[in-house]
Design a protein around this motif. Structure first.
Motif, PDB file in Angstrom:
ATOM      1  N   GLU A  84       0.644  -1.102  -0.169  1.00 21.18           N
ATOM      2  CA  GLU A  84       0.213  -0.011  -0.172  1.00 21.18           C
ATOM      3  C   GLU A  84       0.938   1.125  -0.024  1.00 21.18           C
ATOM      4  O   GLU A  84       0.276   2.239  -0.267  1.00 21.18           O
ATOM      5  CB  GLU A  84      -0.857   0.013   1.185  1.00 21.18           C
ATOM      6  N   ALA A  85       2.236   1.236   0.598  1.00 23.46           N
ATOM      7  CA  ALA A  85       3.137   2.311   0.691  1.00 23.46           C
ATOM      8  C   ALA A  85       3.786   2.611  -0.859  1.00 23.46           C
ATOM      9  O   ALA A  85       3.977   3.672  -1.155  1.00 23.46           O
ATOM     10  CB  ALA A  85       4.229   2.140   1.498  1.00 23.46           C
ATOM     11  N   SER A  86       3.212   1.661  -2.034  1.00 29.45           N
ATOM     12  CA  SER A  86       3.963   1.863  -3.263  1.00 29.45           C
ATOM     13  C   SER A  86       3.032   1.416  -4.279  1.00 29.45           C
ATOM     14  O   SER A  86       3.131   0.408  -4.703  1.00 29.45           O
ATOM     15  CB  SER A  86       5.309   1.316  -3.195  1.00 29.45           C
ATOM     16  N   PRO A  87       2.196   2.449  -4.680  1.00 24.20           N
ATOM     17  CA  PRO A  87       1.212   2.007  -5.527  1.00 24.20           C
ATOM     18  C   PRO A  87       1.891   1.813  -7.126  1.00 24.20           C
ATOM     19  O   PRO A  87       1.279   0.932  -7.797  1.00 24.20           O
ATOM     20  CB  PRO A  87       0.365   3.231  -5.828  1.00 24.20           C
ATOM     21  N   ASP A  88       3.290   1.958  -7.233  1.00 27.89           N
ATOM     22  CA  ASP A  88       3.778   1.745  -8.460  1.00 27.89           C
ATOM     23  C   ASP A  88       4.627   0.325  -8.417  1.00 27.89           C
ATOM     24  O   ASP A  88       5.371   0.135  -9.275  1.00 27.89           O
ATOM     25  CB  ASP A  88       4.844   2.764  -8.802  1.00 27.89           C
ATOM     26  N   GLU A  89       4.320  -0.364  -7.273  1.00 29.98           N
ATOM     27  CA  GLU A  89       4.897  -1.636  -7.258  1.00 29.98           C
ATOM     28  C   GLU A  89       6.657  -1.783  -7.060  1.00 29.98           C
ATOM     29  O   GLU A  89       7.183  -2.436  -7.270  1.00 29.98           O
ATOM     30  CB  GLU A  89       4.667  -2.644  -8.226  1.00 29.98           C
ATOM     31  N   ASP A  90       7.159  -0.327  -6.723  1.00 28.68           N
ATOM     32  CA  ASP A  90       8.495  -0.304  -6.402  1.00 28.68           C
ATOM     33  C   ASP A  90       8.886  -0.989  -5.100  1.00 28.68           C
ATOM     34  O   ASP A  90       8.120  -1.521  -4.343  1.00 28.68           O
ATOM     35  CB  ASP A  90       8.944   1.331  -6.030  1.00 28.68           C
ATOM     36  N   THR A  91      10.191  -1.172  -4.715  1.00 27.99           N
ATOM     37  CA  THR A  91      10.469  -1.667  -3.591  1.00 27.99           C
ATOM     38  C   THR A  91      10.028  -0.988  -2.436  1.00 27.99           C
ATOM     39  O   THR A  91      10.371   0.199  -2.235  1.00 27.99           O
ATOM     40  CB  THR A  91      12.068  -1.956  -3.759  1.00 27.99           C
ATOM     41  N   VAL A  92       9.705  -1.748  -1.531  1.00 30.48           N
ATOM     42  CA  VAL A  92       9.327  -1.266   0.029  1.00 30.48           C
ATOM     43  C   VAL A  92      10.097  -1.988   0.988  1.00 30.48           C
ATOM     44  O   VAL A  92      10.133  -3.353   1.053  1.00 30.48           O
ATOM     45  CB  VAL A  92       7.777  -1.306   0.061  1.00 30.48           C
ATOM     46  N   LEU A  93      10.777  -1.301   2.006  1.00 32.78           N
ATOM     47  CA  LEU A  93      11.279  -2.041   2.836  1.00 32.78           C
ATOM     48  C   LEU A  93      10.493  -1.824   4.506  1.00 32.78           C
ATOM     49  O   LEU A  93      10.334  -0.599   4.634  1.00 32.78           O
ATOM     50  CB  LEU A  93      13.084  -1.500   3.209  1.00 32.78           C
ATOM     51  N   VAL A  94      10.262  -2.671   5.273  1.00 32.67           N
ATOM     52  CA  VAL A  94       9.781  -2.706   6.524  1.00 32.67           C
ATOM     53  C   VAL A  94      11.169  -2.948   7.393  1.00 32.67           C
ATOM     54  O   VAL A  94      11.456  -3.958   7.457  1.00 32.67           O
ATOM     55  CB  VAL A  94       8.584  -3.436   6.798  1.00 32.67           C
ATOM     56  N   LEU A  95      11.307  -1.616   8.148  1.00 37.34           N
ATOM     57  CA  LEU A  95      12.410  -2.045   9.222  1.00 37.34           C
ATOM     58  C   LEU A  95      11.899  -1.963  10.541  1.00 37.34           C
ATOM     59  O   LEU A  95      10.991  -1.013  10.688  1.00 37.34           O
ATOM     60  CB  LEU A  95      13.199  -0.712   9.112  1.00 37.34           C
ATOM     61  N   ILE A  96      11.982  -2.886  11.109  1.00 36.47           N
ATOM     62  CA  ILE A  96      11.653  -3.145  12.655  1.00 36.47           C
ATOM     63  C   ILE A  96      12.733  -3.146  13.556  1.00 36.47           C
ATOM     64  O   ILE A  96      13.681  -4.135  13.320  1.00 36.47           O
ATOM     65  CB  ILE A  96      10.921  -4.332  12.686  1.00 36.47           C
ATOM     66  N   GLU A  97      12.670  -2.609  14.698  1.00 39.95           N
ATOM     67  CA  GLU A  97      13.896  -2.637  15.641  1.00 39.95           C
ATOM     68  C   GLU A  97      13.421  -2.778  16.914  1.00 39.95           C
ATOM     69  O   GLU A  97      12.552  -1.676  17.406  1.00 39.95           O
ATOM     70  CB  GLU A  97      14.827  -1.376  15.469  1.00 39.95           C
ATOM     71  N   GLN A  98      13.737  -3.495  17.872  1.00 34.98           N
ATOM     72  CA  GLN A  98      13.778  -3.516  19.189  1.00 34.98           C
ATOM     73  C   GLN A  98      14.972  -3.276  19.779  1.00 34.98           C
ATOM     74  O   GLN A  98      16.091  -3.937  19.949  1.00 34.98           O
ATOM     75  CB  GLN A  98      13.381  -4.852  19.752  1.00 34.98           C
ATOM     76  N   GLU A  99      15.022  -2.082  20.570  1.00 43.11           N
ATOM     77  CA  GLU A  99      16.035  -1.530  21.032  1.00 43.11           C
ATOM     78  C   GLU A  99      17.322  -2.342  21.731  1.00 43.11           C
ATOM     79  O   GLU A  99      17.000  -2.960  22.624  1.00 43.11           O
ATOM     80  CB  GLU A  99      15.706  -0.360  22.117  1.00 43.11           C
ATOM     81  N   ASP A 100      18.359  -2.550  21.134  1.00 44.29           N
ATOM     82  CA  ASP A 100      19.517  -3.412  21.831  1.00 44.29           C
ATOM     83  C   ASP A 100      19.120  -4.723  21.742  1.00 44.29           C
ATOM     84  O   ASP A 100      19.901  -5.393  22.219  1.00 44.29           O
ATOM     85  CB  ASP A 100      19.974  -2.791  23.142  1.00 44.29           C
ATOM     86  N   ALA A 101      18.040  -5.218  21.000  1.00 47.00           N
ATOM     87  CA  ALA A 101      17.844  -6.626  21.097  1.00 47.00           C
ATOM     88  C   ALA A 101      17.873  -7.340  19.825  1.00 47.00           C
ATOM     89  O   ALA A 101      18.537  -8.265  19.599  1.00 47.00           O
ATOM     90  CB  ALA A 101      16.560  -6.856  21.845  1.00 47.00           C
ATOM     91  N   TRP A 102      17.169  -7.020  18.746  1.00 50.41           N
ATOM     92  CA  TRP A 102      17.115  -7.474  17.357  1.00 50.41           C
ATOM     93  C   TRP A 102      16.588  -6.451  16.347  1.00 50.41           C
ATOM     94  O   TRP A 102      15.852  -5.318  16.907  1.00 50.41           O
ATOM     95  CB  TRP A 102      16.226  -8.689  17.360  1.00 50.41           C
ATOM     96  N   PHE A 103      16.864  -6.523  15.142  1.00 54.62           N
ATOM     97  CA  PHE A 103      16.122  -5.893  14.072  1.00 54.62           C
ATOM     98  C   PHE A 103      15.732  -6.872  13.043  1.00 54.62           C
ATOM     99  O   PHE A 103      16.163  -7.804  12.972  1.00 54.62           O
ATOM    100  CB  PHE A 103      16.988  -4.841  13.696  1.00 54.62           C
ATOM    101  N   GLY A 104      14.844  -6.233  12.304  1.00 57.50           N
ATOM    102  CA  GLY A 104      14.333  -7.071  11.145  1.00 57.50           C
ATOM    103  C   GLY A 104      13.994  -6.114   9.842  1.00 57.50           C
ATOM    104  O   GLY A 104      13.709  -5.087  10.041  1.00 57.50           O
ATOM    105  N   VAL A 105      14.267  -6.796   8.773  1.00 59.44           N
ATOM    106  CA  VAL A 105      14.085  -6.276   7.535  1.00 59.44           C
ATOM    107  C   VAL A 105      13.093  -7.036   6.566  1.00 59.44           C
ATOM    108  O   VAL A 105      13.388  -8.133   6.434  1.00 59.44           O
ATOM    109  CB  VAL A 105      15.453  -5.916   6.744  1.00 59.44           C
ATOM    110  N   VAL A 106      12.026  -6.521   6.262  1.00 61.29           N
ATOM    111  CA  VAL A 106      11.070  -7.138   5.145  1.00 61.29           C
ATOM    112  C   VAL A 106      11.218  -6.445   4.063  1.00 61.29           C
ATOM    113  O   VAL A 106      10.907  -5.251   3.795  1.00 61.29           O
ATOM    114  CB  VAL A 106       9.755  -7.390   5.797  1.00 61.29           C
ATOM    115  N   ARG A 107      11.523  -6.995   2.889  1.00 63.87           N
ATOM    116  CA  ARG A 107      11.719  -6.281   1.531  1.00 63.87           C
ATOM    117  C   ARG A 107      10.235  -7.089   0.779  1.00 63.87           C
ATOM    118  O   ARG A 107      10.280  -8.202   0.523  1.00 63.87           O
ATOM    119  CB  ARG A 107      12.885  -6.579   0.801  1.00 63.87           C
ATOM    120  N   VAL A 108       9.545  -6.010   0.215  1.00 59.23           N
ATOM    121  CA  VAL A 108       8.635  -6.224  -0.731  1.00 59.23           C
ATOM    122  C   VAL A 108       8.802  -5.426  -2.032  1.00 59.23           C
ATOM    123  O   VAL A 108       8.782  -4.435  -2.202  1.00 59.23           O
ATOM    124  CB  VAL A 108       7.259  -6.029  -0.006  1.00 59.23           C
TER     125      VAL A 108
END
Length: 179
Positions: free
Chosen positions: A36-60
């Motif tokens: 939904e963040a990119s109607p042109d079907e471009d690359t979208v990254l979801v960046l999630i971070e829990q302080e000092d514990a872990w991070f995640g990247v989801v690429r669509v």
């Protein structure tokens, strides 16, 4: 404390948006949110971070299946947002395990009486389920390689990975607007 943001690549550069993940229950929900963040079907990254514990990247990328990287699966497994990312496929589990005949209760206790041995077995199975989540990174470590973040760089990131990723993409100022 968590931080989550969407970075959508456009022809004008990266656009960032702060995102609420409260209504996201599955990876599919998260991928839909990213699309939904990119109607042109471009690359979208979801960046999630829990302080000092872990991070995640989801690429669509358009309608392709999402690609996922999680810096520490065991730490992420203890969080509701991490559980969304840690799919059976990502962890190398067969989601159909346990659906075979060996899993059926054929010891004569089908009438609702719990067998003490069964209770102990169920408790240890729950612990084993958590134990099979590896400590350390899981997923596609090359998720950002074509965007200028190598596998080695990604694996070395730790405490403020979201900011480091944004800097590497040339989107740090954009990200700061939603932080």
């Amino acid at each position: 404390m968590y931080f989550a943001a969407l970075l959508a690549r456009t022809e004008d550069g990266w656009e960032a948006s702060d995102t609420e993940l409260d209504d996201v229950e599955t990876l599919s929900d998260l991928a839909d949110l990213a699309r939904e963040a990119s109607p042109d079907e471009d690359t979208v990254l979801v960046l999630i971070e829990q302080e000092d514990a872990w991070f995640g990247v989801v690429r669509v990328d358009g309608e392709e299946d999402p690609r996922i990287y999680v810096s520490d699966a065991a730490a992420a497994a203890r969080s509701s947002y991490g559980e969304i990312l840690l799919t059976d496929e990502l962890l190398g589990r067969d989601p159909d395990d346990g659906d075979d005949l060996d899993a059926l209760d054929l010891d004569g206790t089908e009438d609702g009486e719990a067998d003490e041995d069964d209770d102990a077995a169920e408790e240890s199975a729950g612990i084993a389920g958590a134990a099979d989540v590896p400590h350390g990174p899981v997923g596609d470590a090359l998720i950002l390689d074509d965007l200028g973040v190598s596998e080695k760089q990604l694996r070395l990131m730790s405490t403020d990975a979201v900011t480091e990723i944004a800097e590497s993409l040339g989107a740090s100022e954009t990200l700061e607007t939603v932080r």
